[in-house]
Design a protein around this motif. Structure first.
Motif, short mmCIF file in Angstrom:
data_model
loop_
_atom_site.label_atom_id
_atom_site.label_comp_id
_atom_site.label_asym_id
_atom_site.label_seq_id
_atom_site.Cartn_x
_atom_site.Cartn_y
_atom_site.Cartn_z
N ALA A 291 0.82 -1.14 0.10
CA ALA A 291 -0.15 0.15 0.03
C ALA A 291 0.93 1.30 -0.03
N LEU A 292 1.77 1.25 0.89
CA LEU A 292 2.74 2.36 0.84
C LEU A 292 3.67 2.72 -0.58
N LEU A 293 3.97 1.44 -1.04
CA LEU A 293 4.83 1.64 -2.32
C LEU A 293 3.66 2.16 -3.35
N MET A 294 2.44 1.57 -3.39
CA MET A 294 1.48 1.97 -4.57
C MET A 294 1.15 3.65 -4.20
N THR A 295 1.06 3.89 -2.87
CA THR A 295 0.87 5.31 -2.58
C THR A 295 1.97 6.31 -3.13
N ILE A 296 3.20 5.90 -2.93
CA ILE A 296 4.35 6.68 -3.48
C ILE A 296 4.68 6.68 -4.84
N LEU A 297 4.13 5.76 -5.63
CA LEU A 297 4.13 5.72 -6.91
C LEU A 297 2.94 6.63 -7.77
N LEU A 298 1.87 6.67 -7.06
CA LEU A 298 0.70 7.45 -7.51
C LEU A 298 0.59 8.59 -7.14
N VAL A 299 1.22 9.30 -5.94
CA VAL A 299 1.38 10.71 -5.85
C VAL A 299 1.89 11.63 -6.73
N PRO A 300 2.91 11.06 -7.53
CA PRO A 300 3.42 12.26 -8.45
C PRO A 300 2.49 12.43 -9.53
N LEU A 301 1.68 11.61 -10.01
CA LEU A 301 0.61 11.63 -10.96
C LEU A 301 -0.31 12.75 -10.71
N PHE A 302 -0.36 13.25 -9.38
CA PHE A 302 -1.31 14.30 -9.03
C PHE A 302 -0.53 15.58 -9.28
N VAL A 303 0.68 15.68 -9.15
CA VAL A 303 1.34 16.83 -9.37
C VAL A 303 1.99 17.18 -10.96
N ILE A 304 2.27 15.89 -11.64
CA ILE A 304 3.01 15.93 -12.90
C ILE A 304 2.59 16.98 -13.73
N ASP A 305 1.13 16.99 -13.88
CA ASP A 305 0.61 18.26 -15.20
C ASP A 305 0.86 19.60 -14.49
N ASN A 306 0.85 19.82 -13.24
CA ASN A 306 1.38 21.16 -12.75
C ASN A 306 2.88 21.41 -13.15
N VAL A 307 3.45 20.55 -13.32
CA VAL A 307 4.89 20.85 -13.78
C VAL A 307 4.91 20.89 -15.25
N MET A 308 4.49 19.84 -16.19
CA MET A 308 4.72 19.98 -17.27
C MET A 308 4.09 20.75 -18.18
N LYS A 309 2.59 20.94 -17.66
CA LYS A 309 1.58 21.72 -18.61
C LYS A 309 2.10 23.05 -19.03
N PRO A 310 2.46 23.80 -17.90
CA PRO A 310 2.64 25.05 -18.07
C PRO A 310 3.95 25.44 -19.11
N ILE A 311 5.00 24.34 -18.96
CA ILE A 311 6.12 24.60 -19.93
C ILE A 311 5.38 24.26 -21.27
N LEU A 312 4.95 23.07 -21.49
CA LEU A 312 4.78 22.51 -23.03
C LEU A 312 3.80 23.54 -23.60
#
Length: 378
Positions: A291-312
């Motif tokens: 459960a902890l490992l899956m949470t660690i892997l899924l949490v970056p998906l919440f913020v990836i668009d906030n980082v990449m979207k404005p740049i692209l």
């Protein structure tokens, strides 16, 4: 001997004189005929307007990939076929996975209802303490656990009404998906004549607004491609990573969940609405480590668009990033998925118009000798 009009007092119509009444009537008739044919043309293409707009957007967004693939393969027809097939696979494959999962779940539910093996657990007592709906929910839950068939017969009118609305909504979604599939096919045919269509569009824009009109056309094309990369591209990346992580941890229906994440990311809601319940389910049903490992892997998906979207999205554009993002959000809220592209295009053009007006600059049109030159592809 030719009489001199200045001596005889005769009046002759010339280019500098006021137009005659007959000339005015002729101009009005011409405008009326052109307007009538324009109205008929719009009426004829109105049923296909959304399909044509989507086809144009897809053709503009994917044309650089089509050109590179065509040079790599040495065949533009093969490149057009492969890109069209890939787009169809991106659309059809997740929908097929959702339909299969839904059909299997519905079949299992109907089988349990038929043999009477469907059992609803007894509700916990703390449900009664929930505000407003606690007592009613506890009573309905208790009835379902005691006699599920009686509850179904009691709720039959409401279920029939809700089912009819759900079927209508599903039919509407199916029609929209079918129109989008047709748009993808039309876009595949537009690739081959892309340079000729770009030339026609630039000539039309030049006739309307000169150099500034051609600049607006190129701005619209660049905005479409940036939105495709920054919004749809990032959403596809999030959905793919989501499906990969959920598949590694054997979460049920990873394809359906990833498709919902894709839709939510495209319409700017974000994946949290789906992934947070998945994370909670993981902590309830899995051991601490997975459960902890899956949470660690899924949490970056919440913020990836906030980082990449404005740049692209703002890459290579003079329009501020905030204007583009406002166009994306406002267009999606006002006009749905197609507003995702129309919103930033309109705001970008309006922003440039305001900048030109505030600076008080004027733009010279190209000389007529440049009209014969082939314009740069949009």
């Amino acid at each position: 001997m030719v009489d001199d009009p200045s001596r005889t007092g005769a009046v002759r119509d010339g280019p500098t004189g006021p137009p005659s009444f007959e000339a005015k009537i002729t101009d009005i008739a011409r405008i009326g005929i052109v307007g009538l044919f324009a109205y008929w043309s719009l009426t004829l293409i109105a049923p296909f307007a959304i399909i044509l707009i989507w086809a144009a957007i897809l053709a503009v967004a994917l044309y650089p990939a089509y050109a590179r693939l065509g040079r790599l393969l040495g065949s533009r027809r093969l490149a057009s076929f492969l890109i069209t097939l890939t787009c169809l696979a991106v659309i059809v494959a997740p929908l097929t996975a959702i339909a299969v999962s839904f059909a299997e779940g519905l079949q299992a539910l109907l089988a349990k209802l038929a043999d009477g093996s469907l059992r609803v657990p007894v509700p916990p007592e703390y449900v009664r303490e929930w505000p407003i709906v606690g007592e009613r929910l506890h009573a309905a839950w208790s009835m379902a656990s005691d006699n599920f068939e009686a509850l179904l017969s009691k709720l039959e009118p409401s279920l029939v009404q809700a089912g009819s609305k759900a079927l209508g909504k599903i039919a509407s979604i199916g029609a929209e998906v079918l129109s989008f599939v047709v748009s993808v096919l039309v876009a595949g045919f537009l690739f081959g004549s892309g340079e000729r269509l770009a030339e026609m569009a630039q000539r039309f824009s030049g006739r309307i607004g000169g150099d500034r009109g051609i600049g607006f056309l190129r701005l619209a094309a660049a905005t479409i491609r940036n939105v495709a990369r920054g919004v749809i591209g990032v959403a596809l990346l999030q959905a793919f990573l989501c499906a990969l992580v959920l598949g590694l941890f054997h979460v049920p229906a990873p394809g359906a969940i990833a498709f919902v994440v894709l839709v939510l990311c495209i319409i700017q809601i974000g994946p949290a609405l789906v992934l947070l319940p998945v994370i909670i389910w993981a902590w309830v049903t899995m051991d601490f480590g997975p459960a902890l490992l899956m949470t660690i892997l899924l949490v970056p998906l919440f913020v990836i668009d906030n980082v990449m979207k404005p740049i692209l999205v703002a890459r290579g554009l003079s329009t501020p990033t905030l204007v583009i993002l406002l166009g994306v959000l406002g267009g999606t809220l006002s006009y749905g998925l197609i507003g995702l592209f129309l919103g930033p295009i309109v705001l970008s053009v309006v922003h440039d118009l305001l900048m030109v007006w505030m600076q008080g600059g004027t733009v010279r049109e190209k000389p007529q000798s440049d009209a014969s030159q082939s314009p740069r592809p949009v």
